[in-house]
Design a protein around this motif. Structure first.
Motif, PDB file in Angstrom:
ATOM      1  N   GLY A 162      23.297  -2.763   5.431  1.00  0.00           N
ATOM      2  CA  GLY A 162      23.388  -1.874   4.679  1.00  0.00           C
ATOM      3  C   GLY A 162      23.326  -2.353   3.036  1.00  0.00           C
ATOM      4  O   GLY A 162      22.840  -3.571   2.809  1.00  0.00           O
ATOM      5  N   ALA A 163      23.878  -1.784   2.026  1.00  0.00           N
ATOM      6  CA  ALA A 163      24.051  -2.352   0.706  1.00  0.00           C
ATOM      7  C   ALA A 163      25.075  -3.373   0.744  1.00  0.00           C
ATOM      8  O   ALA A 163      26.256  -3.083   1.025  1.00  0.00           O
ATOM      9  N   LYS A 331      31.147  -2.236 -16.177  1.00  0.00           N
ATOM     10  CA  LYS A 331      29.638  -1.696 -16.146  1.00  0.00           C
ATOM     11  C   LYS A 331      28.685  -2.589 -15.546  1.00  0.00           C
ATOM     12  O   LYS A 331      27.631  -2.284 -14.683  1.00  0.00           O
ATOM     13  N   LYS A 332      28.810  -3.923 -15.755  1.00  0.00           N
ATOM     14  CA  LYS A 332      28.016  -4.908 -14.879  1.00  0.00           C
ATOM     15  C   LYS A 332      28.074  -4.814 -13.208  1.00  0.00           C
ATOM     16  O   LYS A 332      27.231  -4.939 -12.490  1.00  0.00           O
ATOM     17  N   LEU A 333      29.371  -4.648 -12.842  1.00  0.00           N
ATOM     18  CA  LEU A 333      29.498  -4.345 -11.467  1.00  0.00           C
ATOM     19  C   LEU A 333      28.942  -3.106 -10.816  1.00  0.00           C
ATOM     20  O   LEU A 333      28.349  -3.310  -9.818  1.00  0.00           O
ATOM     21  N   THR A 339      21.793  -1.927  -7.833  1.00  0.00           N
ATOM     22  CA  THR A 339      20.673  -3.115  -7.522  1.00  0.00           C
ATOM     23  C   THR A 339      20.706  -3.092  -6.087  1.00  0.00           C
ATOM     24  O   THR A 339      19.855  -3.197  -5.191  1.00  0.00           O
ATOM     25  N   ALA A 340      22.108  -3.433  -5.366  1.00  0.00           N
ATOM     26  CA  ALA A 340      22.219  -3.286  -3.929  1.00  0.00           C
ATOM     27  C   ALA A 340      21.883  -2.355  -3.267  1.00  0.00           C
ATOM     28  O   ALA A 340      21.232  -2.392  -2.188  1.00  0.00           O
ATOM     29  N   ARG A 341      22.008  -1.158  -3.818  1.00  0.00           N
ATOM     30  CA  ARG A 341      21.403   0.306  -2.901  1.00  0.00           C
ATOM     31  C   ARG A 341      19.679   0.122  -3.056  1.00  0.00           C
ATOM     32  O   ARG A 341      19.208   0.972  -2.227  1.00  0.00           O
ATOM     33  N   ALA A 342      19.088  -0.363  -4.175  1.00  0.00           N
ATOM     34  CA  ALA A 342      17.922  -0.418  -4.549  1.00  0.00           C
ATOM     35  C   ALA A 342      17.326  -1.039  -3.424  1.00  0.00           C
ATOM     36  O   ALA A 342      16.123  -0.830  -2.689  1.00  0.00           O
ATOM     37  N   ALA A 367      34.426   0.120  -4.218  1.00  0.00           N
ATOM     38  CA  ALA A 367      33.176  -0.077  -3.803  1.00  0.00           C
ATOM     39  C   ALA A 367      33.106   0.028  -2.079  1.00  0.00           C
ATOM     40  O   ALA A 367      32.038   0.456  -1.583  1.00  0.00           O
ATOM     41  N   ARG A 368      34.095  -0.540  -1.644  1.00  0.00           N
ATOM     42  CA  ARG A 368      34.165  -0.287   0.021  1.00  0.00           C
ATOM     43  C   ARG A 368      33.912   1.159   0.488  1.00  0.00           C
ATOM     44  O   ARG A 368      33.473   1.495   1.262  1.00  0.00           O
ATOM     45  N   LYS A 369      34.942   1.607  -0.249  1.00  0.00           N
ATOM     46  CA  LYS A 369      34.998   3.211   0.051  1.00  0.00           C
ATOM     47  C   LYS A 369      33.476   4.057  -0.095  1.00  0.00           C
ATOM     48  O   LYS A 369      33.488   4.999   0.470  1.00  0.00           O
ATOM     49  N   ARG A 370      32.832   3.220  -1.267  1.00  0.00           N
ATOM     50  CA  ARG A 370      31.476   4.130  -1.292  1.00  0.00           C
ATOM     51  C   ARG A 370      30.502   3.432  -0.433  1.00  0.00           C
ATOM     52  O   ARG A 370      29.130   3.709  -0.577  1.00  0.00           O
ATOM     53  N   GLY A 371      30.926   2.638   0.543  1.00  0.00           N
ATOM     54  CA  GLY A 371      29.925   2.162   1.720  1.00  0.00           C
ATOM     55  C   GLY A 371      29.231   0.862   1.155  1.00  0.00           C
ATOM     56  O   GLY A 371      28.254   0.128   1.683  1.00  0.00           O
ATOM     57  N   ILE A 372      29.749   0.022   0.072  1.00  0.00           N
ATOM     58  CA  ILE A 372      29.121  -1.242  -0.280  1.00  0.00           C
ATOM     59  C   ILE A 372      30.045  -2.231   0.583  1.00  0.00           C
ATOM     60  O   ILE A 372      31.191  -2.359   0.799  1.00  0.00           O
TER      61      ILE A 372
END
Length: 387
Positions: A162-163, A331-333, A339-342, A367-372
């Protein structure tokens, strides 16, 4: 003959037996359908009872006989830490482990081959087979069996595609308070990079590994405008001989143990010079270490030399704290996440400033909650030895 006549002639004490009903006939198709339905129910129940998917190794306590090895005189002392195989097996492997308490109850560990790395309970203990003693101190080295520090000291991860985001926070060891805060606040999935000029690096390495962090060493490489701009003591330079640069590299590598590789600290000029970088990468390949290029210069020759010298390699996508402001760092994170999703993965680098540590710790939780999936840097390398 009437029914009454039949009843008269029947012997006394015998009742009339009812006529037998024929057994029902089962068709073969119905039998197969019922059996198939039972199999589906059983399989579904087995899956429902699993705690997690196959990516998570399961430990099941079973009763197995304890095998005692015959005593040998003057037997060599066992290494303090267990070791992991360097090669990835074709499928899940089963390992029988008998505890030293003599209980006779073994543990069967079903290990997924995608989960490499050292058992986190003993991750702070160096593997003696992967250490070469030198005048400057302990140096990492490939084991006689081919195992590499990049594999043995790697933090396990899910192996999912995954991402994925790897974040490397550097400068550990320079500030005692800052180092303690970074190790304590950052989740174990964040990779920590130690500066060789730091203090008490061995102690901080053990603390970082106990809390689950994968670690790498920073190596000072010559930037432009050197020595006016200097990354510190024992910098590897373009004008130095290969022998002198290797001495400086060995000094940085000997500052502690249990790390998977190195990353550059500065080094725009050195990284662009193939003559200077050649012996540097040959040494990394010989010792089984990864190399992380922070991505600060597009002229780096690291990718080509990594492939040539069998060095696992990764390059950073962005520096997250070029502006030391919480909002800008977040913002950078978020850019890393996009980028990871792309493309499937992304790598960010930063330093152990208080504002950076706080922002990364907060962002990682959301981010973990969003599937990263936050992964160690070793999970995102291109490894010439693995194809």
């Amino acid at each position: 003959m009437t029914q009454a006549d039949k009843d008269i002639e029947r012997p006394l004490g015998q009742a009339v037996r009812p006529a037998r009903r024929p057994w029902p006939r089962f068709r073969a198709g119905r039998v197969v359908a019922v059996a198939a339905a039972l199999c589906v129910v059983a399989f579904s129940g087995a899956i429902a009872l699993r705690e997690r998917p196959f990516r998570n190794p399961a430990a099941i306590v079973v009763s197995t006989p304890q095998v005692e090895a015959p005593a040998q005189a003057n037997a060599p002392e066992m290494a303090a830490a267990p070791v992991e195989p360097a090669a990835v097996p074709d499928g899940p492997s089963i390992i029988n482990v008998n505890p030293p308490d003599g209980s006779g109850k073994g543990v069967v560990i079903i290990r997924d081959p995608s989960e490499l790395g050292q058992n986190l309970r003993v991750a702070h203990l160096p593997d003696k087979a992967l250490i070469e003693q030198s005048e400057t101190g302990p140096l990492p080295v490939r084991g006689d069996d081919g195992r590499r520090p990049v594999d043995v000291y790697a933090r396990p991860w899910s192996g999912a595609r995954g991402a994925r985001v790897a974040i490397v926070i550097g400068g550990l060891g320079l500030s005692q308070t800052g180092t303690q805060e970074a190790i304590g606040k950052l989740p174990g999935e964040i990779t920590l990079a130690f500066a060789p000029q730091g203090n008490s690096i061995g102690r901080w390495m053990q603390e970082a590994r106990r809390t689950g962090h994968e670690i790498i060493m920073q190596v000072p490489l010559e930037p432009f405008d050197f020595p006016n701009v200097s990354p510190g003591r024992n910098t590897l330079t373009v004008d130095a001989s290969a022998e002198e640069n290797l001495e400086h590299l060995h000094w940085a590598l000997s500052r502690t143990t249990n790390y998977t590789g190195v990353m550059n600290y500065m080094g725009a000029r050195f990284s662009a010079n193939a003559t200077a970088m050649g012996p540097f990468f040959a040494e990394l390949g010989k010792r089984g270490l990864l190399y992380l290029d922070d991505g600060s210069t597009a002229r780096s020759v690291a990718p080509e030399l990594a492939l040539k010298n069998r060095v696992p390699f990764a390059v950073g996508d962005t520096a997250i704290d070029g502006v030391r402001n919480r909002g800008e760092i977040l913002k950078k994170l978020d850019e890393l996440e996009r980028t990871a999703r792309a493309k499937g993965y992304a790598i960010g680098t930063g330093s152990a400033f208080d504002v950076t540590v706080d922002a990364v710790a907060s962002w990682a939780q959301e981010a973990r909650k969003r599937g990263i999936e936050i992964v160690p840097i070793s999970a995102l390398t291109t490894d010439p030895e693995r194809g």
